[in-house]
Structures are given as C-alpha cells and as structure tokens.
Write an enzyme that holds these catalytic residues in place. Structure first.
Site, PDB file in Angstrom:
ATOM      1  CE1 TYR A 133       8.986   0.949  -8.356  1.00 58.65           C
ATOM      2  CE2 TYR A 133       9.197  -1.434  -8.946  1.00 58.65           C
ATOM      3  CZ  TYR A 133       8.640  -0.625  -8.195  1.00 58.65           C
ATOM      4  OH  TYR A 133       7.575  -0.801  -7.431  1.00 58.65           O
TER       5      TYR A 133
ATOM      6  CG  ASP B 245      -0.247  -3.306  -2.272  1.00 57.71           C
ATOM      7  OD1 ASP B 245      -0.421  -3.291  -3.456  1.00 57.71           O
ATOM      8  OD2 ASP B 245       0.524  -3.894  -1.778  1.00 57.71           O
TER       9      ASP B 245
ATOM     10  CE  LYS C 282       9.772  13.352   1.589  1.00 55.97           C
ATOM     11  NZ  LYS C 282       8.888  13.646   2.579  1.00 55.97           N
TER      12      LYS C 282
ATOM     13  CG  ASP D 140       5.508  12.823   3.731  1.00 52.40           C
ATOM     14  OD1 ASP D 140       5.293  13.219   2.819  1.00 52.40           O
ATOM     15  OD2 ASP D 140       6.233  13.357   4.799  1.00 52.40           O
TER      16      ASP D 140
ATOM     17  CG  ASP E 230       4.513  -1.182  -6.281  1.00 53.30           C
ATOM     18  OD1 ASP E 230       3.609  -1.893  -6.307  1.00 53.30           O
ATOM     19  OD2 ASP E 230       5.471  -1.913  -5.860  1.00 53.30           O
TER      20      ASP E 230
END
Ligand code: ATP
Length: 363
Positions: free
Chosen positions: A134, A248, A187, A220, A244
């Site tokens: 961010y 969703d 990751k 992933d 984030d």
C-alpha cells in the site's frame, strides 16, 4: 450514565445513506441498552473537499481523534484529485495515523441467504493494515510509488517484524476464542525475504499457542481452496493486499459483499468500516444494503465493550447482530442486492425495531 461520542463520517457514494442507516440502529441500541451514545457527524471526502479544499482536513482528523469510536462510510478515493490538490484517502490516513493495525474481516453465511460457496462457512480474515503493498502506508515522507522514467514505475512493499508479530498475535488471540485454527497466507515462494519474514513471525507466535493448530497456504492456491472448501477455515492471517483481495472473495462466497462487516482496530482506537467501496452506481437511490456498516458498528461496540469491560456495550453488540440476522432472514425485508425491494432506510428501521424487541426479551 457514561457518555460516549462516536464520530460518523458519511463519506462518498452510498456512504451518507448507509451511515444514516447505521446511526438509526446505533441510536436505538443506545436507547435500549443505556449506552449514552452521542454522534458527531464530520465531513470527509468530496463534501470536505468542496468546503475546505481537502478530502481529509486536519480539523476533521482532530475532531475524529477526540471521539470514543469511529464509523467510516465508504469513500471514493480512487476518483479524488492528487494529494497535492487535496485528495487524501481518509481510510488510509486514519489507519496509519491512529495505528489501526488490524483489519478484522469476518465472512459467514446467514440463515436463509444461500451461500455462493454451496456450503456454510464462518471464517475471519485478519489483515495487516499499516504496511505491505500500500503505497500510502510505507514511507516516513513522500509516496511509496514513483515513476523512474516516463515508462517505468516502482512501488515499495514494506514488511516488518513489528507489524507481522502483532498481526499474528491478534490472529492467534482471536482463534483462541473460536475454532482454534490459524492459516497464514503468503507468497514466500517468490517473495522469499519479505513474506519469509512474515511467516517466521507467524510460526514464532504459533509456538506460543500449542492449543491452536496452524498451517500455511500460498495465496494463489488459497483462492482455489477457498472456493473448493471454505468450511475448512477459521482464522486467516495475511499481509495487507492479500487480505483485501481474499476478504472480498470470502464475503461473496458467504452470500454478498453488501453483508461484509469489518473493524480496523489498534491499541487505543477502533473504526467500523464496511468491506465494500462507495458503490457510485447505486448512490442516492435508497437501494444500498446497509448491513455491512451496521454489522461493522456492532463490531465496534464489541471492541469498546471488551476494552471498557462494559456488559451493556457487549449486550448491545450481540443484540444488533441478532436483529440484523432476523431482518436478513425475512424475505420481505431484503434490499435489492439480495433480490428484494426494501429501501436502505426502511431496512435500518426494521433492524432498529427488532433491536427493541431483543432488548425487551432480555438479550
Ligand atoms: P469504489 O469506486 O468506491 O471502489 P466500486 O463500485 O468500484 O466503488 P464497490 O463499492 O465495492 O466498488 O462495489 C462493487 C459492486 O458491489 C457494485 O456493483 C456495487 O453496486 C455493489 N455494492 C457494493 N456495496 C453494496 C451495498 N452496500 N449494497 C448493495 N450493493 C453494493
């Protein structure tokens, strides 16, 4: 009676509508449970830009900081002018300046609302909120995103031991109160150094919680696992941007983004904030679903109740959840996103009315 002031920041798009709906429910909760809540509406976003040349004026921040809790409506920060023209993202600024390091994002199925996942799920994503990918969080001064040449851009992703340890501690503490399982999402196969540090911190906190089971997933693969078997997860801890995106997905799998509540919590402040954006496509029509922000406000009352050791706040939060659940269970009360035609304010009035019944029944 203790007096508590909540800052209400209406924001942009559907923000003013769902913030007003949330105020109505909080006012009913205050009345029913003797919470002594007062509300201070403070303009941010486009309303503030018009009035004072900034989407997040210093005076607004000072007024917000003086309150006991914050309810932030969604903001359209992606359409704000550049920072030097007054376009500051209030959500990012508040998270950073008040050190609201933990973004707690529950996703759970509700009675009578079919989960898109096909199976019931009940998980909480614990998302680090103060660094990661961010650009507006990572630098002492100046932006964390730069143009090196006209055709080359670079963004900085910061991962620190301090932030990783405290978000891991938050996740394990939460898991202790729920299903006693934490999954760290990362990751580290590619970002070996930075996500390697994040995982090292998660593992060290896991060692302090032998009664909580712990596993790790690459982000992933996690997307596939969430779709395939979302009922396997309890608490998921991850860095800012992965959190984030995954939240969703998880909320939509649970039923609808319009139901997705969240809390931004720090050591001394907390802010209720819906997971979704400002939905400009449906703004001003009284059709938005306010459940997300109402549920977020209930999370804020729980946070305040735990901090103050105040049973009335805790009861009020549970009652808001129960009244929300009851309203969502009734097919006659659905907002448009859930296939109904009830308006935003009418839905809030039904939740507020249900709340009085819950309190009379001694919730
Ligand atoms: P922003 O530019 O602020 O990110 P957006 O429209 O790009 O806004 P969201 O606000 O997250 O992104 O909305 C995604 C979709 O979900 C839109 O179609 C929007 O209408 C819908 N939506 C979001 N929140 C709600 C809500 N509370 N009630 C009903 N529909 C919603």
């Amino acid at each position: 009676m203790t007096q508590r002031t909540l800052a209400l920041l209406p924001g942009d798009g559907i923000g003013p509508e769902i913030t007003e709906a949330t105020r109505v429910v909080l006012a009913a909760a205050s009345e029913a449970f003797g919470l002594g809540l007062a509300f201070k509406t403070i303009d941010i976003g486009f309303a503030a830009l018009e009035a004072s040349g900034s989407t997040f004026p210093d005076a607004a921040f000072e007024a917000i900081r003086a309150c006991d809790g914050i309810v932030l409506g969604p903001v359209s920060h992606n359409t704000y002018p550049a920072r030097d023209k007054g376009g500051l993202n209030p959500s990012g600024e508040l998270r950073k300046r008040l050190d609201l390091f933990a973004n707690i994002r529950p996703a759970r199925t509700r009675a009578n609302i079919a989960p898109r996942a096909g199976v019931p799920l009940d998980m909480v994503i614990v998302r680090e909120n103060t660094e990661g990918f961010y650009a507006d969080r990572n630098m002492h001064s100046g932006p964390g995103e730069v143009m090196v040449t006209e055709d080359v851009s670079i963004a900085f992703r910061r991962i620190t031991r301090h932030a990783s340890m405290r978000i891991a501690r938050e996740a394990f503490a939460l898991a202790e109160t729920r299903g006693k399982h934490v999954t760290a999402v990362h990751k580290a196969n590619v970002m070996r150094v930075s996500d390697g540090l994040f995982l090292e911190c998660c593992r060290s906190v896991a060692a302090d919680h032998p009664d909580v089971s712990y596993d790790e997933r690459i982000v992933d693969a996690m997307c596939a696992h969430l779709v395939r078997s979302p009922d396997q997860y309890d608490v998921i801890v991850t860095t800012n941007m992965f959190g984030d995106i995954l939240s969703d997905l998880a909320s939509e799998l649970a039923g609808s983004l319009g139901l997705a509540a969240s809390l931004n919590a720090g050591e001394t402040s907390a802010m209720a904030q819906a997971q979704h954006g400002s939905a400009p496509d449906i703004a001003g029509q009284d059709i938005a679903n306010p459940s997300s922000l109402i549920g977020s406000a209930a999370m804020l009352l729980t946070w305040m109740g735990q901090r103050e050791n105040d049973a009335a706040l805790l009861k009020a939060a549970d009652a808001i959840d129960a009244a929300l659940e009851a309203a969502l269970t009734s097919p006659d009360l659905r907002t448009r996103d859930l296939g109904g035609s009830t308006g935003t304010q009418a839905f809030a009035a039904a939740v507020a009315a249900g709340l009085s019944q819950v309190s009379l029944a001694g919730a």
